[in-house]
Design a protein around this motif. Structure first.
Motif, PDB file in Angstrom:
ATOM      1  N   GLY A  80      69.488  47.816  18.254  1.00  0.00           N
ATOM      2  CA  GLY A  80      68.845  47.927  19.542  1.00  0.00           C
ATOM      3  C   GLY A  80      69.193  49.032  20.265  1.00  0.00           C
ATOM      4  N   VAL A  81      70.312  49.453  20.702  1.00  0.00           N
ATOM      5  CA  VAL A  81      70.571  50.777  21.340  1.00  0.00           C
ATOM      6  C   VAL A  81      70.009  51.802  20.867  1.00  0.00           C
ATOM      7  N   TYR A  82      70.113  51.915  19.565  1.00  0.00           N
ATOM      8  CA  TYR A  82      69.579  53.224  18.967  1.00  0.00           C
ATOM      9  C   TYR A  82      67.914  53.235  19.299  1.00  0.00           C
ATOM     10  N   ASN A  83      67.184  52.076  19.192  1.00  0.00           N
ATOM     11  CA  ASN A  83      65.742  52.135  19.231  1.00  0.00           C
ATOM     12  C   ASN A  83      65.443  52.459  20.743  1.00  0.00           C
ATOM     13  N   VAL A  84      66.268  51.832  21.805  1.00  0.00           N
ATOM     14  CA  VAL A  84      65.952  52.137  22.860  1.00  0.00           C
ATOM     15  C   VAL A  84      66.253  53.297  23.340  1.00  0.00           C
ATOM     16  N   ALA A  85      67.527  54.243  22.790  1.00  0.00           N
ATOM     17  CA  ALA A  85      67.814  55.444  23.062  1.00  0.00           C
ATOM     18  C   ALA A  85      66.743  56.382  22.519  1.00  0.00           C
ATOM     19  N   LEU A  86      66.017  56.040  21.598  1.00  0.00           N
ATOM     20  CA  LEU A  86      65.093  57.071  21.150  1.00  0.00           C
ATOM     21  C   LEU A  86      63.863  57.215  21.961  1.00  0.00           C
ATOM     22  N   VAL A  87      63.611  56.298  22.990  1.00  0.00           N
ATOM     23  CA  VAL A  87      62.476  56.424  24.093  1.00  0.00           C
ATOM     24  C   VAL A  87      62.706  57.829  24.882  1.00  0.00           C
ATOM     25  N   LEU A  92      62.387  64.299  25.561  1.00  0.00           N
ATOM     26  CA  LEU A  92      63.080  65.606  25.820  1.00  0.00           C
ATOM     27  C   LEU A  92      62.496  66.517  24.900  1.00  0.00           C
ATOM     28  N   HIS A  93      61.752  66.094  24.018  1.00  0.00           N
ATOM     29  CA  HIS A  93      60.935  66.883  23.011  1.00  0.00           C
ATOM     30  C   HIS A  93      61.844  67.716  22.143  1.00  0.00           C
ATOM     31  N   MET A  94      62.928  66.888  21.490  1.00  0.00           N
ATOM     32  CA  MET A  94      63.948  67.556  20.752  1.00  0.00           C
ATOM     33  C   MET A  94      63.455  67.459  19.210  1.00  0.00           C
ATOM     34  N   ALA A  95      64.062  68.232  18.286  1.00  0.00           N
ATOM     35  CA  ALA A  95      63.783  68.017  17.054  1.00  0.00           C
ATOM     36  C   ALA A  95      64.096  66.589  16.586  1.00  0.00           C
TER      37      ALA A  95
END
Length: 278
Positions: A80-87, A92-95
């Protein structure tokens, strides 16, 4: 990209993570118990297996409730946190690999909150405490009454690094592997691919980080007294058996991880796909 509200996404991931955790724990707990026994007792696999057989079925699933609770909340949190943190990471336009690594690191950090369940699991598995602790709830109460709440968090630093590194590694590698999935794969093929992906990545990840598990168990196996540092425990383990003692039970752990992470990944992805169609 998933355009649903982050709270909705978290709810789906939470439920899928919880469900996969329960199934995985029921399947892998006997094997996991053997691994902990090998670390705690330092003997051969057949010796630990013999002791478990002599103790009988009554004790086979003793200590299963803490990892079930811990996995239920930690896997729910992890996915859950992983998918929310991806937003925010994507904003930030990271790789892509950096995004997955950073989101995985955040998820692993959140998982560490549930360290007390791992602490209690070690105590329930250790045979010397069979007569002292009745179950998970009794262990929590006993520790708080005799040594205070801080005793729940013995070994937290090691758990933190184990969680953050494993989550980061898993999500980065999973994203890379899924790039090669066929878009038109049948449901059975996808489930098999998810099982193999989760199993192989989980086995590789836990094998690389296995010394963290050994140090964690050595720190958490005792009750009361000064909290030993990771450095002190590492030196103590090395003095007793050298480098090979850090890998006691690693083969069985790799097999457990192959099965456990395969089940976790396939159940999670299967349920998430079904729920997203509702």
């Amino acid at each position: 990209m998933d355009h649903r509200d982050p709270h909705q996404r978290y709810s789906v991931d939470f439920f899928c993570g919880l469900s996969s955790a329960v199934i995985t724990t029921l399947v892998t707990h006997p094997v996991n118990k053997l691994i902990y026994r090998q670390i705690l007792e330092g003997g051969a696999l057949k010796d630990s297996l013999t002791r478990l057989r002599l103790e009988g079925l009554h004790y086979l699933y003793r200590g299963a409730l803490p990892p079930m609770f811990q996995k239920a909340v930690s896997l729910s949190t992890m996915f859950g946190v992983y998918n929310v943190a991806l937003v925010p990471m994507k904003k930030l336009h990271m790789a892509p690999r950096t995004e997955h690594f950073a989101a995985g690191f955040i998820a692993g950090t959140a998982e560490t909150i549930f360290c007390p369940f791992e602490r209690v699991q070690v105590l329930l598995i250790k045979s010397e405490y069979h007569s002292r602790f009745k179950n998970m709830f009794h262990t929590f109460i006993d520790l708080r009454r005799t040594h205070g709440i801080l005793e729940y968090y013995r070994g937290t630093a090691v758990v933190y690094w184990k969680n953050t590194l494993s989550c980061s590694m898993f999500f980065v590698m999973k994203a890379e592997v899924k790039k090669h999935y066929g878009k038109e794969d049948a449901s059975v093929t996808k489930n098999l691919l998810n099982f193999l992906t989760g199993g192989v990545l989980g086995a590789a990840m836990t094998t690389v980080l296995y010394p963290y598990k050994t140090v964690q168990v050595y720190i958490q196996k005792d009750i009361g007294g000064r909290f030993l540092t990771s450095r002190e425990v590492i030196l103590s383990i090395y003095s007793k058996g050298g480098v090979k003692l850090f890998y006691k039970g690693v083969v069985l752990n790799s097999i457990r991880a192959l099965l456990g992470w395969g089940v976790t990944n396939s159940v999670f992805d299967y349920m998430k796909e079904k729920l997203n169609r509702l």
